[in-house]
Scaffold this motif. Sequence first.
Motif, mmCIF file in Angstrom:
data_model
loop_
_atom_site.group_PDB
_atom_site.id
_atom_site.type_symbol
_atom_site.label_atom_id
_atom_site.label_comp_id
_atom_site.label_asym_id
_atom_site.label_seq_id
_atom_site.Cartn_x
_atom_site.Cartn_y
_atom_site.Cartn_z
ATOM 1 N N UNK A 16 0.846 -1.204 0.000
ATOM 2 C CA UNK A 16 0.000 0.000 0.000
ATOM 3 C C UNK A 16 0.877 1.247 0.000
ATOM 4 N N UNK A 17 1.965 1.185 0.774
ATOM 5 C CA UNK A 17 2.895 2.315 0.818
ATOM 6 C C UNK A 17 3.510 2.536 -0.565
ATOM 7 N N UNK A 18 3.845 1.430 -1.246
ATOM 8 C CA UNK A 18 4.436 1.504 -2.585
ATOM 9 C C UNK A 18 3.490 2.264 -3.521
ATOM 10 N N UNK A 19 2.197 1.984 -3.392
ATOM 11 C CA UNK A 19 1.242 2.637 -4.285
ATOM 12 C C UNK A 19 1.179 4.140 -4.028
ATOM 13 N N UNK A 22 6.860 4.741 -3.989
ATOM 14 C CA UNK A 22 7.803 3.632 -3.808
ATOM 15 C C UNK A 22 8.960 3.982 -2.868
ATOM 16 N N UNK A 23 9.344 5.240 -2.857
ATOM 17 C CA UNK A 23 10.471 5.611 -1.990
ATOM 18 C C UNK A 23 10.150 5.477 -0.508
ATOM 19 N N UNK A 24 8.888 5.657 -0.185
ATOM 20 C CA UNK A 24 8.518 5.533 1.234
ATOM 21 C C UNK A 24 8.799 4.120 1.735
ATOM 22 N N UNK A 25 8.682 3.118 0.845
ATOM 23 C CA UNK A 25 8.987 1.731 1.232
ATOM 24 C C UNK A 25 10.463 1.645 1.614
ATOM 25 N N UNK A 30 14.165 0.994 6.180
ATOM 26 C CA UNK A 30 15.450 1.283 6.821
ATOM 27 C C UNK A 30 15.274 2.040 8.143
ATOM 28 N N UNK A 31 14.113 1.842 8.726
ATOM 29 C CA UNK A 31 13.825 2.402 10.051
ATOM 30 C C UNK A 31 13.975 3.912 10.132
ATOM 31 N N UNK A 32 13.693 4.575 9.023
ATOM 32 C CA UNK A 32 13.729 6.036 9.068
ATOM 33 C C UNK A 32 12.383 6.607 9.495
ATOM 34 N N UNK A 33 11.470 5.692 9.808
ATOM 35 C CA UNK A 33 10.114 6.154 10.133
ATOM 36 C C UNK A 33 10.138 7.056 11.359
ATOM 37 N N UNK A 34 9.474 8.169 11.251
ATOM 38 C CA UNK A 34 9.389 9.078 12.395
ATOM 39 C C UNK A 34 8.087 8.787 13.124
ATOM 40 N N UNK A 35 8.121 8.862 14.433
ATOM 41 C CA UNK A 35 6.897 8.605 15.190
ATOM 42 C C UNK A 35 5.845 9.633 14.795
ATOM 43 N N UNK A 36 4.634 9.184 14.442
ATOM 44 C CA UNK A 36 3.631 10.161 14.027
ATOM 45 C C UNK A 36 3.232 11.061 15.193
ATOM 46 N N UNK A 37 3.066 12.321 14.890
ATOM 47 C CA UNK A 37 2.626 13.241 15.939
ATOM 48 C C UNK A 37 1.147 12.956 16.207
ATOM 49 N N UNK A 232 4.648 -6.741 -5.176
ATOM 50 C CA UNK A 232 5.426 -7.443 -4.142
ATOM 51 C C UNK A 232 6.867 -7.641 -4.593
ATOM 52 N N UNK A 233 7.053 -7.976 -5.889
ATOM 53 C CA UNK A 233 8.418 -8.152 -6.402
ATOM 54 C C UNK A 233 9.178 -6.826 -6.350
ATOM 55 N N UNK A 234 8.489 -5.731 -6.685
ATOM 56 C CA UNK A 234 9.153 -4.411 -6.648
ATOM 57 C C UNK A 234 9.529 -4.038 -5.211
ATOM 58 N N UNK A 235 8.635 -4.347 -4.291
ATOM 59 C CA UNK A 235 8.921 -4.062 -2.872
ATOM 60 C C UNK A 235 10.148 -4.849 -2.423
#
Length: 273
Positions: A16-19, A22-25, A30-37, A232-235
């Motif tokens: 879903x994120x890819x859609x 794609x860069x967000x995947x 790589x654990x760059x996710x920031x905690x949502x405010x 899925x293959x792209x992910x």
Amino acid sequence: MPLINLKLHANVSELTLYLKCPRQVYYAYRNHKLAPEITPEYLEHMMLKELSLGYPDAIERTTDEKQNIHDELNIEMERVKAELELIYSTELRDLPLKVLETAENIVSEQIDSIAANLTESIRKHGREEIIQRIRPYRTEPVLHSDKLKMTGIPSAIIQYKERMVPLSIRTGKCPDSGVWGNDRIHIAAIAMLLEDNYEDSVEHGFVQYARHGNIRKVKIRPEDRRQVLKIRKRVDTIKEGILPERKEGPICKYCNFTKFCTTTKSSLASKLF
Ligand code: SF4
């Protein structure tokens, strides 16, 4: 299944994120996710999801003599207010009361239109049918498949006409008809996981647009399944280290990864990190 395999398999949320981008995947993996405010908007989504889990109970309590689903939804809203901080105890720790009250007011204002749309669906399809479409058999089960190399946690699975079927609860806007393309792919991915887990075919699923009380049936087409496998293959490739092209768009304005996402070229991760 060993946890390591679950981690390696693509997750349906990554599809879903890819859609979206794609860069967000790439960054999320790589654990760059920031905690949502925790904003009133974020809370509003949490509340709508919890409220919608109570729609089947609210519908069930209405009878031919007592048709006021609006009152029953208000009772469900009181349940959500009492339970939310217990369910999301980590996320909502130290939450300012003002933020909570703002979100509660916004969701309460939606109840009129949710009641009207649920009433219309009941009129059209019958009470039992609507309850069957949205009554969870299990909420947020972890599904995985070695064959598909995929894992996923749907909002719920329901038992619909003797079969396990996916139910996706969405808290954003509802399209005028049918479901959004991303929701179609999401439902197809969960259906494929269910087929492998329950060894039965899944021909359709349901998307519940909680904010509006709309329930949409989705037929799962071969093309949806093809798309799931392709994405899925792209992910997998992105997780192995390929940074996709920057997909500049309005979404960047609200993206958690803007501070990492500076290069416009696609490249190997090893060159960048
Ligand atoms: S800033 Fe834009 S291109 Fe970069 S990851 Fe976010 S949404 Fe994608």
